[in-house]
Design an enzyme around this catalytic site. Structure first.
Site, PDB file in Angstrom:
ATOM      1  N   LYS A   1      58.419   2.238  63.312  1.00 41.29           N
ATOM      2  CA  LYS A   1      58.382   1.361  64.479  1.00 41.29           C
ATOM      3  C   LYS A   1      57.116   0.504  64.579  1.00 41.29           C
ATOM      4  CE  LYS A   1      60.888   1.299  67.623  1.00 41.29           C
ATOM      5  NZ  LYS A   1      61.123   2.277  68.686  1.00 41.29           N
TER       6      LYS A   1
ATOM      7  N   SER B   1      55.193   4.234  66.950  1.00 41.58           N
ATOM      8  CA  SER B   1      55.824   5.312  67.700  1.00 41.58           C
ATOM      9  C   SER B   1      55.216   6.622  67.247  1.00 41.58           C
ATOM     10  CB  SER B   1      57.323   5.287  67.426  1.00 41.58           C
ATOM     11  OG  SER B   1      57.877   6.570  67.608  1.00 41.58           O
TER      12      SER B   1
ATOM     13  N   HIS C   1      73.540 -19.628  76.997  1.00 39.39           N
ATOM     14  CA  HIS C   1      74.328 -18.409  77.258  1.00 39.39           C
ATOM     15  C   HIS C   1      74.019 -17.344  76.202  1.00 39.39           C
ATOM     16  CE1 HIS C   1      76.896 -20.956  79.878  1.00 39.39           C
ATOM     17  NE2 HIS C   1      76.641 -21.853  78.939  1.00 39.39           N
TER      18      HIS C   1
END
Ligand code: ARG
Length: 461
Positions: free
Chosen positions: A284, A278, A157
């Site tokens: 990034k 990026s 889960h």
């Protein structure tokens, strides 16, 4: 305006727009090698059965070999007026060899020809995909051997559940890929069937030898019903289905790599060669290869859906609709091979951050089941043990503690069956090693599975 292969019956030319609409040579030219190979086998059989003369046969064969070289060298002029790869090659053959070339289509139709080509093509591609699947599976086995000992939480889960070996997690992908390989091998037995000689769909009055062409082309068997043979595209859909499941596996892997590379997890480092930056945010490092693999899975599912929908309403036997099978099929082959190749290479650069995985084990009470099992081993029915441990967890949580922070006296407030040995039970490695049931995460099991996998891959590669 080009003279059509069916010109005899028609008084006027095909309209330009109809020609453009119905051509397939712009994409089925990729089958030229298979088409030529199939024609050479066919002609050899026509010669052996004395349907055509030796002289005509050798002229045709020579002409076909030359055409293959012309196409290889990019010198062949494809024309949409000749519709597809089959007629383009035949037209050039007739140009080169005259009346001999005009005999190549004896006891054959494009309906069985296109299937011969497609089946030969798909057999080759499937074999290539199988070896790529094995190569990817091998990466998982080697990563698993290299990182043996690292522990991370198993998630259920998407919640921290139990400590497991990273190697055990990685070998789960090995198992998926092993099934994928089996599925492709199984699918091959339905691809590897010769339709050649079923002609337009009713067979032929010529004394052909279908076993001879099948053997020559390396087909394992010969189709038994000419109507089914020219109508059948099951093998295309089945192949794309096998690819869809493979892509589902790659997509789940991608999802995990995307998550694991996010700072929130920070379990892995993907090589610079397989990440992008990026254009605006200097910090990034994006997992684009995984994102694209996940994205391309949608294309393959789309192709499966296209093929199934294409076929569902078609009466027997051949219908021109079936020409629409090729683009989804080719796109699937290209996409799957590319995804496999990029993931094989990317996995070679994958590094795991052991400390961060360890950190994730903390605070999640991931050894709570171990305490319940401990009590159950001491004779407490599992349901009541579960209840007791629930209370312990809640108590620890309220105090801002982990299970390992609790004193024996605190444990014993909940159950007198708990002794000093509980502290071994609730360590992460103690938990992992105790799961020694077949298929479980203990080191000795995982070691065995690595050895099995290596043995298996050695045989199949
Ligand atoms: N280009 C056609 C296809 O891909 C080849 C078979 C054409 N047969 C026909 N009867 N027009 O299906």
């Amino acid at each position: 305006m080009a003279k059509k292969a069916w010109g005899g019956r028609f008084a006027s030319q095909t309209h330009n727009i109809a020609e453009k609409f119905s051509e397939s040579v712009s994409f089925d030219r990729r089958l030229y090698k298979e088409d030529i190979r199939g024609s050479i086998a066919h002609v050899k059989m026509l010669r052996e059965t004395r349907i055509i003369s030796r002289k005509d046969a050798s002229r045709i064969t020579k002409g076909l070999r030359e055409i293959e070289k012309e196409i290889d060298r990019g010198e062949f002029e494809f024309s949409e007026s000749y519709e597809d790869i089959h007629l383009n090659i035949e037209k050039r053959l007739i140009e080169k060899t005259g009346s001999s070339g005009a005999m190549v289509h004896t006891a054959r139709s494009r309906n069985d020809q296109v299937l011969t080509d497609t089946r030969l093509y798909l057999r080759g591609e499937t074999e290539e995909i199988i070896s790529l699947v094995c190569a990817l599976a091998e990466q998982f086995v080697e990563l698993s051997a290299k990182n043996l000992g690292m522990i991370l939480p198993l998630y259920t889960h998407m919640q921290r559940a139990q400590p497991v070996l990273l190697s055990h997690h990685l070998l789960a992908y090995y198992e998926m890929l092993k099934r994928d390989r089996e599925r492709f091998i199984n699918c091959l037995s339905r691809v590897d069937v010769s339709p050649l000689g079923t002609c337009a769909g009713a067979g032929t009055s010529f004394p052909i030898d279908r076993d001879m062409t099948a053997e020559d082309l390396g087909f394992k068997s010969v189709s038994r019903n000419s109507i089914d043979a020219v109508s059948d595209r099951d093998f295309c859909a089945e192949f794309v289905f096998c690819c869809s499941i493979l892509m589902m596996h790659l997509s789940r892997l991608s999802e995990e790599l995307v998550l694991w590379s996010a700072k929130e997890f920070d379990f892995i480092d993907l090589g610079d060669g397989f990440t992008t930056g990026s254009s605006i945010m200097p910090q990034k490092k994006n997992p684009d290869m995984s994102e694209l693999t996940r994205g391309k899975t949608a294309r393959v599912y789309g192709n499966l859906s296209a093929l199934l929908t294409l076929m569902k309403g078609l009466p027997l036997s051949y219908n021109r609709d079936m020409q629409e099978d090729k683009e989804p099929l080719f796109d699937t082959v290209d996409t799957v091979k590319l995804c496999l190749r990029v993931n094989i290479e990317m996995l070679k650069t994958l590094e795991f951050k052991e400390e961060n995985m360890k950190k994730a084990l903390r605070g999640g009470f991931v050894t709570a089941t171990d305490v319940a099992d401990y009590l159950a081993r001491k004779g407490v029915p599992f349901r009541s043990a579960h209840e007791t441990v629930g209370k312990i967890v809640s108590y620890a949580e309220r105090g801002g503690k982990e299970l390992s922070d609790l004193k024996l006296s605190e444990f014993r407030r909940f159950s007198k069956k708990i002794d000093e040995d509980i502290f071994e039970v609730i360590t992460f490695s103690g938990s992992v090693e105790s799961r020694n049931s077949p298929g479980g995460t203990s080191t000795s099991n995982v070691r065995k599975e690595i050895a099995n996998a290596r043995r298996f891959l050695k045989r199949c590669m």
